[in-house]
Design a protein around this motif. Sequence first.
Motif, PDB file in Angstrom:
ATOM      1  N   HIS A 153      50.533  39.490  45.638  1.00  0.00           N
ATOM      2  CA  HIS A 153      49.420  38.756  45.035  1.00  0.00           C
ATOM      3  C   HIS A 153      48.594  39.602  44.083  1.00  0.00           C
ATOM      4  CE1 HIS A 153      46.619  40.632  47.873  1.00  0.00           C
ATOM      5  NE2 HIS A 153      47.439  40.300  48.838  1.00  0.00           N
ATOM      6  N   GLY A 154      48.446  40.905  44.321  1.00  0.00           N
ATOM      7  CA  GLY A 154      47.781  41.789  43.364  1.00  0.00           C
ATOM      8  C   GLY A 154      46.340  41.481  43.068  1.00  0.00           C
ATOM      9  N   LEU A 155      45.597  40.889  44.010  1.00  0.00           N
ATOM     10  CA  LEU A 155      44.205  40.524  43.775  1.00  0.00           C
ATOM     11  C   LEU A 155      43.252  41.563  44.361  1.00  0.00           C
ATOM     12  CD1 LEU A 155      44.212  36.717  44.661  1.00  0.00           C
ATOM     13  CD2 LEU A 155      44.759  37.804  42.485  1.00  0.00           C
ATOM     14  N   GLU A 159      38.420  38.721  44.374  1.00  0.00           N
ATOM     15  CA  GLU A 159      39.257  37.648  43.834  1.00  0.00           C
ATOM     16  C   GLU A 159      39.930  36.874  44.951  1.00  0.00           C
ATOM     17  OE1 GLU A 159      40.298  40.034  39.667  1.00  0.00           O
ATOM     18  OE2 GLU A 159      41.734  39.990  41.324  1.00  0.00           O
ATOM     19  N   ARG A 192      40.495  35.711  36.054  1.00  0.00           N
ATOM     20  CA  ARG A 192      41.331  36.898  36.266  1.00  0.00           C
ATOM     21  C   ARG A 192      42.506  36.589  37.190  1.00  0.00           C
ATOM     22  NH1 ARG A 192      36.265  41.102  36.981  1.00  0.00           N
ATOM     23  NH2 ARG A 192      35.839  41.389  34.752  1.00  0.00           N
ATOM     24  N   VAL A 193      42.250  35.759  38.206  1.00  0.00           N
ATOM     25  CA  VAL A 193      43.337  35.355  39.106  1.00  0.00           C
ATOM     26  C   VAL A 193      44.401  34.600  38.322  1.00  0.00           C
ATOM     27  CG1 VAL A 193      43.954  33.890  41.071  1.00  0.00           C
ATOM     28  CG2 VAL A 193      41.877  35.283  41.168  1.00  0.00           C
ATOM     29  N   ASP A 195      45.055  34.784  35.154  1.00  0.00           N
ATOM     30  CA  ASP A 195      45.749  35.717  34.263  1.00  0.00           C
ATOM     31  C   ASP A 195      46.785  36.542  35.031  1.00  0.00           C
ATOM     32  OD1 ASP A 195      44.345  34.869  32.064  1.00  0.00           O
ATOM     33  OD2 ASP A 195      42.865  36.490  32.138  1.00  0.00           O
ATOM     34  N   LYS A 196      46.405  37.046  36.193  1.00  0.00           N
ATOM     35  CA  LYS A 196      47.307  37.878  36.985  1.00  0.00           C
ATOM     36  C   LYS A 196      48.526  37.102  37.461  1.00  0.00           C
ATOM     37  CE  LYS A 196      43.946  41.244  38.758  1.00  0.00           C
ATOM     38  NZ  LYS A 196      43.306  41.815  39.971  1.00  0.00           N
ATOM     39  N   TRP A 197      48.296  35.853  37.814  1.00  0.00           N
ATOM     40  CA  TRP A 197      49.390  35.045  38.358  1.00  0.00           C
ATOM     41  C   TRP A 197      50.122  34.232  37.296  1.00  0.00           C
ATOM     42  CZ3 TRP A 197      46.864  32.814  43.463  1.00  0.00           C
ATOM     43  CH2 TRP A 197      46.796  33.860  44.410  1.00  0.00           C
TER      44      TRP A 197
END
Length: 219
Positions: A153-155, A159, A192-193, A195-197
């Motif tokens: 997930h990288g949050l 986030e 941001r979530v 964008d990351k996903w």
Amino acid sequence: MIEVLIVDDQPLMAKALKVFVSGSEGMRVVGDASNGAEAIEQVRSLAPDVVVMDMQMPVMDGVEATRLITREFPRTRVLAVTTFSSEQYLVPALRAGASGYIVKDAEPDEVIAAIRGVNEGNGVIAPQVASDLIDAVRDASSGPLLPGMTVEHGLTERELAVVLSLAQGNSNAEIAAELYLAEATVKTHMGRVMDKWGVRDRVQVLIHAAQLGLVRIGV
């Protein structure tokens, strides 16, 4: 002014939707179409903010039209509409890029609220189809529902907290109150979530989070 394109092959339904939208403050109908192929041409010519898209149509169905429209016009939001809650169309429509999904027997104010919601970048899922979405996410075993999904997930901690609060059905204002944040900060974290996903709205965030096992949608 929110510019809306109505796409439905049933004349009475199309007319009803036009009445609802035209009678709502801050909205206007800029065109209509009776199948997906016509819808694509209308979007190219009219560049509407929101397309209210029937899923079951001749020539080209709403799922394929949604996929092509959201790919070519990422700023145009699609609100998927169908006669009944059906997993057959629900997940494919969301996967194709629809920002919301409602059923045709929704009340007029629900339809208008859904149009406003997707125009503002918020994913909208009608309560009538929520259980289908939950089942589809839990039962999916043939791979990710969304293209480009990763296994991590990288949050950040904050986030993740925003995503967990979102899964409880909270609005940005409610998330802000729960986490003692400014609403603008919540929007920043949500952006941001996304964008990351690699997703485009709150519905897609929820689907991704459920697939990763971060949340359980529903009661």
